[in-house]
Design a protein around this motif. Structure first.
Motif, short mmCIF file in Angstrom:
data_model
loop_
_atom_site.label_atom_id
_atom_site.label_comp_id
_atom_site.label_asym_id
_atom_site.label_seq_id
_atom_site.Cartn_x
_atom_site.Cartn_y
_atom_site.Cartn_z
N GLY A 1 11.22 11.50 -0.97
CA GLY A 1 10.70 10.06 -1.19
C GLY A 1 9.18 9.78 -0.77
N ASN A 2 8.47 10.74 -0.63
CA ASN A 2 7.12 10.80 -0.26
C ASN A 2 6.12 11.10 -1.24
OD1 ASN A 2 7.90 9.87 2.53
ND2 ASN A 2 8.34 12.16 2.76
N PRO B 1 -2.31 1.09 7.32
CA PRO B 1 -3.12 1.38 6.58
C PRO B 1 -4.63 1.77 6.90
CG PRO B 1 -3.24 -0.83 6.26
CD PRO B 1 -2.23 -0.50 7.48
N ASP B 2 -5.08 2.67 6.34
CA ASP B 2 -6.58 2.84 6.49
C ASP B 2 -7.29 1.84 6.08
OD1 ASP B 2 -6.33 5.54 7.31
OD2 ASP B 2 -6.99 6.81 5.77
N LEU B 3 -8.50 1.71 6.49
CA LEU B 3 -9.56 0.54 5.85
C LEU B 3 -9.48 0.76 4.32
CD1 LEU B 3 -11.33 -1.93 6.58
CD2 LEU B 3 -13.20 -0.06 6.74
N GLY B 4 -9.26 -0.12 3.62
CA GLY B 4 -9.35 0.07 2.07
C GLY B 4 -8.08 0.29 1.35
N VAL B 5 -6.76 0.37 2.16
CA VAL B 5 -5.41 0.12 1.52
C VAL B 5 -5.01 -1.08 1.92
CG1 VAL B 5 -3.48 1.73 1.76
CG2 VAL B 5 -5.56 2.71 2.01
N ALA B 6 -4.27 -1.53 1.21
CA ALA B 6 -3.52 -2.84 1.19
C ALA B 6 -2.40 -2.65 2.45
CB ALA B 6 -2.93 -3.21 -0.22
N ASN B 7 -2.31 -3.65 3.21
CA ASN B 7 -1.20 -3.73 4.26
C ASN B 7 -0.06 -4.06 3.77
OD1 ASN B 7 -0.12 -3.87 6.45
ND2 ASN B 7 -0.96 -5.36 7.59
N VAL B 8 0.56 -3.50 2.84
CA VAL B 8 1.94 -3.66 2.31
C VAL B 8 2.70 -2.24 2.27
CG1 VAL B 8 1.33 -5.33 0.50
CG2 VAL B 8 1.32 -2.94 0.01
N SER C 1 -1.66 8.53 0.67
CA SER C 1 -0.36 9.10 1.00
C SER C 1 0.58 8.04 1.14
CB SER C 1 -0.56 10.10 2.25
OG SER C 1 -1.02 9.17 3.25
N MET C 2 1.70 8.06 0.81
CA MET C 2 2.86 7.04 0.96
C MET C 2 3.87 7.67 1.44
SD MET C 2 5.53 5.47 -0.27
CE MET C 2 6.06 3.85 0.24
N TRP C 3 4.50 7.48 2.64
CA TRP C 3 5.68 7.92 3.43
C TRP C 3 6.75 6.95 3.08
CZ3 TRP C 3 5.40 13.05 4.60
CH2 TRP C 3 4.11 13.57 4.78
N HIS C 4 8.13 7.28 2.94
CA HIS C 4 9.03 6.53 2.78
C HIS C 4 9.65 5.75 3.88
CE1 HIS C 4 11.68 9.68 3.80
NE2 HIS C 4 12.67 8.96 4.03
N ASP C 5 9.39 6.57 5.04
CA ASP C 5 9.73 6.31 6.52
C ASP C 5 8.87 5.95 7.52
OD1 ASP C 5 9.31 8.91 6.70
OD2 ASP C 5 11.32 9.54 7.54
N ASP C 6 7.68 6.13 6.92
CA ASP C 6 6.63 6.11 7.99
C ASP C 6 5.36 5.06 7.64
OD1 ASP C 6 3.94 6.72 9.48
OD2 ASP C 6 4.75 8.75 9.86
N PRO C 7 4.89 4.23 8.42
CA PRO C 7 4.11 3.19 7.85
C PRO C 7 2.49 3.68 7.70
CG PRO C 7 4.41 3.01 10.39
CD PRO C 7 5.27 4.03 9.89
N GLU C 8 2.34 4.64 7.98
CA GLU C 8 0.91 5.25 7.88
C GLU C 8 0.51 5.33 6.46
OE1 GLU C 8 -1.20 8.36 10.81
OE2 GLU C 8 -0.32 9.47 9.05
#
Length: 195
Positions: A126-127, A104-111, A146-153
């Protein structure tokens, strides 16, 4: 919100009338409240104001937001429920039973995914761009990620829904985005292959 949507509508009318045709009229306060109850959340006022003007797209016939479907309240429920079912099934758990986390970027939960990440767009794979209602330290409630189904970024793409929508309207007016028959929607001009 009305001024921002007016800019978008005017651009669509002149440059992508097909996309204007799939944009729906606004949702009622009852529909908005039903979504909030279903997701157990409270939407920021700027999101509600936008959905009162346009309740997403009728169908994913044309990508309205950088090639993606602008989700209606009903489609938000559908996409959110898919992720919630995956979360509840333990899909995102590591071997130790903890969430596998993300990058995650700083400020985004690490889940990998949070039930407080509300999908606003869908790319057909799925993104999503998500409304983040549970940011980490340094983040802001209501930021767009941004939330990617198969990428942890996990990137913060705007500090608020209003900023996200305003940036998009300005991008349309400045030529950053164009309608592409090849991509069947509005996309970043840099992504269009000119031959």
């Amino acid at each position: 919100m009305q001024e921002i949507w007016l800019k978008i509508e005017n651009w669509l009318r002149d440059n992508a009338p097909k996309c204007l045709d799939v944009l729906t009229s606004g949702a009622s306060d009852t529909q908005i409240s039903e979504l909030e109850e279903y997701l157990s959340i409270q939407l920021p006022e700027d999101v509600k104001a936008s959905y009162r003007l346009h309740n997403g797209q009728i169908a994913y016939e044309y990508g309205l937001f950088n090639g993606c479907e602008f989700l209606s309240l009903e489609r938000i429920k559908n996409e959110w429920q898919i992720w919630k079912d995956l979360l509840d099934s333990g899909t995102f758990q590591a071997a130790d039973g903890q969430d596998q986390g993300c990058e995650p970027d700083l400020g985004v939960a690490n889940v990998w995914w949070s039930a407080k990440w509300i999908p606003l767009t869908y790319d057909g794979s799925g993104n999503h761009d998500c409304l983040d209602l549970a940011p980490a330290k340094g983040g802001k409630v209501g930021q767009i990620i941004s939330m990617w189904h198969d990428d942890p970024e996990r990137k913060i793409i705007a500090p608020s829904f209003r900023d996200w929508l305003q940036s998009y309207a300005e991008g349309l007016e400045s030529g950053k985005f164009v309608f592409s028959d090849e991509y069947n929607g509005i996309v970043n001009v840099d992504d269009v292959a000119f031959t």
